[in-house]
Design an enzyme around this catalytic site. Structure first.
Site, PDB file in Angstrom:
ATOM      1  N   HIS A   1       3.842  -1.038  -9.455  1.00  0.00           N
ATOM      2  CA  HIS A   1       4.392   0.313  -9.544  1.00  0.00           C
ATOM      3  C   HIS A   1       5.724   0.348  -8.800  1.00  0.00           C
ATOM      4  CE1 HIS A   1       1.746   0.385  -5.904  1.00  0.00           C
ATOM      5  NE2 HIS A   1       2.908   0.768  -5.388  1.00  0.00           N
TER       6      HIS A   1
HETATM    7  C1  T46 Z   1       2.977   0.079  -2.177  1.00  0.00           C
HETATM    8  C2  T46 Z   1       2.257  -1.200  -2.002  1.00  0.00           C
HETATM    9  C3  T46 Z   1       3.008  -2.179  -1.160  1.00  0.00           C
HETATM   10  C4  T46 Z   1      -4.096   6.517  -0.031  1.00  0.00           C
HETATM   11  O1  T46 Z   1      -4.994   7.359  -0.103  1.00  0.00           O
HETATM   12  N1  T46 Z   1      -3.115   6.642   0.921  1.00  0.00           N
HETATM   13  C5  T46 Z   1      -2.098   5.748   1.033  1.00  0.00           C
HETATM   14  O2  T46 Z   1      -1.234   5.898   1.898  1.00  0.00           O
HETATM   15  C6  T46 Z   1      -2.049   4.641   0.111  1.00  0.00           C
HETATM   16  C7  T46 Z   1      -0.920   3.635   0.183  1.00  0.00           C
HETATM   17  C8  T46 Z   1      -3.046   4.521  -0.825  1.00  0.00           C
HETATM   18  N2  T46 Z   1      -4.057   5.438  -0.866  1.00  0.00           N
HETATM   19  C9  T46 Z   1      -5.150   5.231  -1.841  1.00  0.00           C
HETATM   20  C10 T46 Z   1      -4.757   5.379  -3.297  1.00  0.00           C
HETATM   21  C11 T46 Z   1      -5.700   4.439  -4.020  1.00  0.00           C
HETATM   22  O3  T46 Z   1      -6.905   5.094  -4.303  1.00  0.00           O
HETATM   23  O4  T46 Z   1      -5.612   3.877  -1.705  1.00  0.00           O
HETATM   24  C12 T46 Z   1      -5.986   3.352  -2.969  1.00  0.00           C
HETATM   25  C13 T46 Z   1      -5.260   2.031  -3.255  1.00  0.00           C
HETATM   26  O5  T46 Z   1      -3.850   2.298  -3.443  1.00  0.00           O
HETATM   27  P1  T46 Z   1      -2.952   1.466  -4.464  1.00  0.00           P
HETATM   28  O6  T46 Z   1      -3.765   1.076  -5.637  1.00  0.00           O
HETATM   29  O7  T46 Z   1      -1.707   2.261  -4.734  1.00  0.00           O
HETATM   30  O8  T46 Z   1      -2.612   0.171  -3.583  1.00  0.00           O
HETATM   31  P2  T46 Z   1      -1.578  -1.001  -3.895  1.00  0.00           P
HETATM   32  O9  T46 Z   1      -1.929  -2.098  -2.983  1.00  0.00           O
HETATM   33  O10 T46 Z   1      -1.512  -1.292  -5.353  1.00  0.00           O
HETATM   34  O11 T46 Z   1      -0.139  -0.401  -3.463  1.00  0.00           O
HETATM   35  C14 T46 Z   1       0.108  -0.067  -2.101  1.00  0.00           C
HETATM   36  C15 T46 Z   1       0.803   1.298  -2.004  1.00  0.00           C
HETATM   37  O12 T46 Z   1       0.056   2.271  -2.743  1.00  0.00           O
HETATM   38  C16 T46 Z   1       2.190   1.292  -2.548  1.00  0.00           C
HETATM   39  O13 T46 Z   1       2.872   2.459  -2.147  1.00  0.00           O
HETATM   40  O14 T46 Z   1       4.199   0.103  -2.177  1.00  0.00           O
HETATM   41  O15 T46 Z   1       0.931  -1.041  -1.491  1.00  0.00           O
END
Ligand code: T46
Length: 133
Positions: free
Chosen positions: A50
């Site tokens: 993303h």
């Molecule tokens: C990024 C990369 C490096 C939250 O509730 N609060 C938060 O601050 C974050 C970051 C995530 N979440 C929840 C949302 C999803 O249900 O945690 C779950 C996993 O998040 P996501 O699938 O977006 O994780 P990554 O590892 O794909 O991405 C993350 C960050 O979301 C993103 O901003 O830059 O790490």
């Protein structure tokens, strides 16, 4: 100009181990509003895929290593994060992917904004369409 912007942190090392200090608007180039970290990743299950409309972050691999791919819509570059002394700056409107996590990888992220799902662009085509050429 490279998409990969690394910051080297000073590490205070003595016989007891090492200590790294991160300070907003000093060695971290913004006001820090949020810190999160991820651990327990599997090597063959990449994360990210993303971009953010308006979010600056610094990624620090506290333990182990992983490969980060950054893409500005025109070019794609990759870098290994494998040291707690190094931060990777990820600016607005950069597509990011994290791959090839080592077993013990702990990836910490400092962010200049609170979590907001509406800031995410999760479709690569939407991302490239929104990139200012
Ligand atoms: C990024 C990369 C490096 C939250 O509730 N609060 C938060 O601050 C974050 C970051 C995530 N979440 C929840 C949302 C999803 O249900 O945690 C779950 C996993 O998040 P996501 O699938 O977006 O994780 P990554 O590892 O794909 O991405 C993350 C960050 O979301 C993103 O901003 O830059 O790490």
């Amino acid at each position: 100009m490279s998409i990969i912007k690394l910051i080297g942190f000073e590490s205070f090392e003595d016989g007891r181990g090492s200590l790294v200090s991160l300070e907003a608007n000093n060695n971290i180039p913004f006001e820090i509003k949020r810190v999160y970290y991820m651990c327990g990743m599997e090597t063959d299950r990449p994360r990210g895929f993303h971009a953010h409309k308006k979010l600056k972050q610094v990624l620090v691999c506290l333990s182990g290593k992983c490969k980060v791919i950054l893409d500005n819509g025109h070019e794609r570059e990759s870098v290994w994060l494998d040291s707690p002394d190094t931060g990777l700056v990820v600016e607005d409107m950069i597509w990011r992917e994290m791959h090839d996590f080592s077993e013990n990888c702990v990836l910490m992220v400092l962010a200049d904004e609170y979590y907001s799902e509406s800031d995410y662009i999760r479709d690569y085509k939407d991302f490239t369409n929104q990139v200012v050429s």
